[in-house]
Design a protein around this motif. Structure first.
Motif, short mmCIF file in Angstrom:
data_model
loop_
_atom_site.label_atom_id
_atom_site.label_comp_id
_atom_site.label_asym_id
_atom_site.label_seq_id
_atom_site.Cartn_x
_atom_site.Cartn_y
_atom_site.Cartn_z
N UNK A 6 67.25 19.44 98.10
CA UNK A 6 68.55 18.81 98.37
C UNK A 6 69.40 19.68 99.30
N UNK A 7 69.28 20.99 99.17
CA UNK A 7 69.99 21.91 100.08
C UNK A 7 69.51 21.69 101.50
N UNK A 8 68.18 21.65 101.69
CA UNK A 8 67.61 21.47 103.03
C UNK A 8 67.96 20.08 103.58
N UNK A 9 67.95 19.08 102.73
CA UNK A 9 68.32 17.72 103.16
C UNK A 9 69.77 17.70 103.62
N UNK A 10 70.66 18.33 102.86
CA UNK A 10 72.07 18.38 103.23
C UNK A 10 72.26 19.15 104.54
N UNK A 11 71.52 20.24 104.70
CA UNK A 11 71.61 21.03 105.94
C UNK A 11 71.17 20.20 107.14
N UNK A 26 79.96 23.93 107.26
CA UNK A 26 79.51 24.36 105.93
C UNK A 26 80.35 25.53 105.41
N UNK A 27 80.66 26.47 106.29
CA UNK A 27 81.48 27.62 105.89
C UNK A 27 82.87 27.17 105.47
N UNK A 43 79.05 28.10 95.97
CA UNK A 43 77.68 28.63 96.08
C UNK A 43 76.75 27.62 96.74
N UNK A 44 76.92 26.36 96.42
CA UNK A 44 76.08 25.32 97.03
C UNK A 44 76.32 25.27 98.53
N UNK A 45 77.58 25.28 98.95
CA UNK A 45 77.88 25.22 100.38
C UNK A 45 77.42 26.47 101.12
N UNK A 46 77.45 27.60 100.45
CA UNK A 46 76.92 28.82 101.09
C UNK A 46 75.41 28.72 101.25
#
Length: 64
Positions: A6-11, A26-27, A43-46
């Motif tokens: 999900x992190x990679x998908x969001x990125x 994102x920052x 933490x998720x956004x980082x």
């Protein structure tokens, strides 16, 4: 805790939407979460920011 996929998908979505500015976006969102006291959200956004950096990095090594 958000799964890695999900992190990679969001990125990837962030890059499609914001292009070269995706890391900055994102920052900013991580900063917004910190201001709200939402540490898990920060933490998720980082993690998303780091994934953006890795996806946008130039390839290393010899081409195939």
């Amino acid at each position: 805790m958000m799964p890695d996929r999900d992190i990679w998908r969001a990125a990837n979505l962030l890059i499609k939407e914001h292009g070269a500015d995706a890391e900055v976006v994102a920052a900013r969102r991580a900063d917004e979460m910190l201001e709200r006291g939402e540490h898990e959200g920060q933490r998720i956004w980082l993690r998303i920011r780091q994934a953006v950096v890795e996806l946008q990095a130039a390839p290393v090594g010899k081409p195939n």
